[in-house]
Design an enzyme around this catalytic site. Structure first.
Site, PDB file in Angstrom:
ATOM      1  N   ASP A 388       0.911  -1.183   0.057  1.00  6.10           N
ATOM      2  CA  ASP A 388       0.150   0.039   0.152  1.00  6.10           C
ATOM      3  C   ASP A 388       0.898   1.316  -0.052  1.00  6.10           C
ATOM      4  O   ASP A 388       1.122   1.906   1.128  1.00  6.10           O
ATOM      5  CB  ASP A 388      -0.960  -0.127   1.203  1.00  6.10           C
ATOM      6  CG  ASP A 388      -1.866   1.325   1.375  1.00  6.10           C
ATOM      7  OD1 ASP A 388      -1.918   1.715   0.268  1.00  6.10           O
ATOM      8  OD2 ASP A 388      -2.607   1.447   2.424  1.00  6.10           O
ATOM      9  N   CYS A 461      -3.139   4.466  -4.345  1.00  6.46           N
ATOM     10  CA  CYS A 461      -3.911   5.510  -4.357  1.00  6.46           C
ATOM     11  C   CYS A 461      -3.505   6.606  -5.554  1.00  6.46           C
ATOM     12  O   CYS A 461      -3.712   7.605  -5.780  1.00  6.46           O
ATOM     13  CB  CYS A 461      -3.905   6.274  -3.194  1.00  6.46           C
ATOM     14  SG  CYS A 461      -2.316   6.767  -2.583  1.00  6.46           S
TER      15      CYS A 461
END
Length: 522
Positions: A388, A461
């Protein structure tokens, strides 16, 4: 007018853009009497399967914000449930053989549970909000459509308190003033309420970034007075009962980093708890937290399905270990290693572990380390790797390690002369990680170093950086892309959170399979 407010993991998420009123006399309406926002579509937020055609936009999914023309925080006014980047993503994944890409539109209004706001202006007319693009001029826009109403109300209390107590907002040019930034984090953990009511009734953890070295500085009396003002108007004995706790952070640096290293708990409860991915999560004000709790929860439940039960897992760029711990609990993993560079996340990890089910017997650990330094040491021994990364994507060294990892470039732990004595570890990054690590005892032994990752789960993201990383991973035929899903973490922007699942091994030759079937039928 994007707000680039820096924290320990600010680059890990899209720009922060939250607003406040500059009025020093009239507060925003309290949540109980606030005028409701335009309702979202009558249908619940759902996951949209994107195949050959995409249905027309729902006209009710429009921002309808009076500040849209003056505020560039939101980049599009229509199609909040399906920004145009979704079409691009669907086409990108389709070309890579993933035809069942899905997109979860999630909550479209009043979704943001965490905000960092700059405080500028003067005591008489304080400005609490975001920076205008390319400048450090704070723009004041009341009643943001994405902000949860409780946060909107607290910002109004800040305006009143700053004016009444003559608190000096920070002056960047002079380096003077008292209050530099405020951070607000909402918990939706109250399980006694229906899920639909938890957002609007969430309690708020408030952090004041004060322009002094510590709590003994001359202006500490003003800090105490402002904290008590907020507590008196929004604490448990007030009519609103909105504020969970008040914290202070002390920062005197002239750079753009929001937080200093010194924190102090002033009022209220010590621990802020959230419930996501099936576990209770402790979130200290210094640790990273997702702004869109509901969308993040949806992503976690989807992710868990791709982790085999009883597998060994490495969670890289782990923060406080929320992803790794949710997988440990739901999939009964043999081992989970969480690796994070920010030391402030350690305490939240330890508190979260304490609330995990007692029946778990897997090995769980947290390590403060830079993933880019010797990434092979974190990949070895894990069947599943979860990444992540920040918006810039994976570190180049990690991409190279994932592309080249094989049994041929792994060395056994024992010495080459056949001796059973283990060689003394001297690598500084390994020693530092061991010193700051947290180990949870268990009856299960973690896998040995010669286990190679078979599944890579990538949470992104940053769409542009993900595309580059994806192409790099697929270029050597060491990995194949199996599944991809999108999530609407920031409605009103062209941002998309991607969950991609890679499996070790090259893509099967579909043409040969088809020819074989035809030959068999003839």
């Amino acid at each position: 007018m994007h707000l680039y407010l820096l924290s320990s993991r600010v680059s890990f998420s899209p720009p922060v853009f939250w607003h406040a009123s500059s009025s020093a006399t009239l507060p925003f309406p309290a949540p109980a009497t606030a005028k409701p926002l335009p309702p979202p579509s009558s249908r619940p937020a759902k996951s949209l399967k994107l195949e050959a055609a995409i249905p027309p936009s729902n006209s009710k999914c429009a921002l309808e914000c009076p500040h849209f023309q003056s505020c560039s925080g939101c980049t599009h006014e229509l199609d909040l449930d399906r920004p145009s980047v979704v079409d691009e993503a669907a086409e990108f994944f389709s070309k890579l053989g993933v035809s069942d890409f899905t997109f979860d539109s999630s909550r479209l209004w009043e979704w943001r549970c965490r905000a960092k706001l700059a405080v500028r202006g003067s005591s008489a007319t304080p400005l609490i909000g975001l920076y205008e693009e390319g400048t450090h001029n704070v723009v004041d826009i009341p009643h943001c459509k994405g902000l949860i109403k409780n946060l909107d109300w607290i910002v109004a209390q800040f305006v009143i308190g700053i004016t009444a107590l003559r608190i000096l907002p920070y002056d960047e040019d002079q380096g003077t003033g008292d209050l530099r930034y405020v951070q607000m984090a909402v918990t939706t953990h109250n399980t006694s309420l229906p899920v639909s009511d938890r957002y609007k009734n969430g309690k708020v953890q408030v952090s004041l970034v004060w322009n002094t070295r510590n709590e003994t500085s001359p202006s500490s009396e003003k800090l105490t007075a402002l904290a008590q003002f907020l507590w008196r108007n929004g604490g448990p004995r007030s009519n609103e009962n909105i504020i969970h706790s008040v914290w202070a952070n002390f920062q005197t640096s002239s750079n753009n980093i929001i937080f200093g290293n010194r924190w102090r708990h002033l009022l209220g409860e010590m621990d802020l708890w959230e419930h996501v991915g099936g576990i209770d999560v402790s979130l200290a004000p210094s640790s990273f937290g997702q702004a869109n709790t509901r969308a993040f929860d949806s992503l976690l439940w989807k992710l868990q399905k791709y982790v085999p039960r009883r597998s060994s897992v490495s969670d890289l760029y782990a923060g406080a270990g929320v992803i790794g711990l949710s997988v440990a609990a739901s999939r009964k993993c043999r081992s989970v290693k969480c690796i994070e560079v920010n030391k402030e996340s350690k305490l939240s990890f330890e508190k979260t572990v304490e609330r995990l089910p007692k029946s778990l017997d897997g090995s769980i650990s947290w390590h403060q380390a830079d993933t880019s330094a010797e990434p092979l040491s974190w990949l070895m021994g894990s069947e599943v790797v979860i990444v992540d990364p920040p918006r810039k994507g994976l570190d180049a060294s990690l991409v190279d390690a994932l592309k080249t990892i094989s049994f041929r470039n792994l060395k056994p732990m024992s010495s080459t002369d056949g001796s059973s004595q283990v060689k003394e570890e001297k690598r500084p990054w390994v020693l530092r990680a061991r010193e700051s690590s947290v180990y949870v005892r268990s009856s299960t032994t973690a896998d040995g170093p010669l286990v190679l990752p078979q599944t890579l789960i990538y949470i992104s993201c940053g769409w542009e950086s993900f595309k580059e990383d994806c192409k790099a991973l697929l270029s050597t035929n060491k990995w194949r892309l199996e599944h991809a899903h999108g999530f609407n973490f920031f409605p009103g922007t062209q941002s998309i959170e991607v969950l991609a699942v890679f499996q070790r091994g090259k893509v099967a030759n579909l043409k040969k399979k088809k020819l074989g079937k035809k030959k068999k039928r003839s």
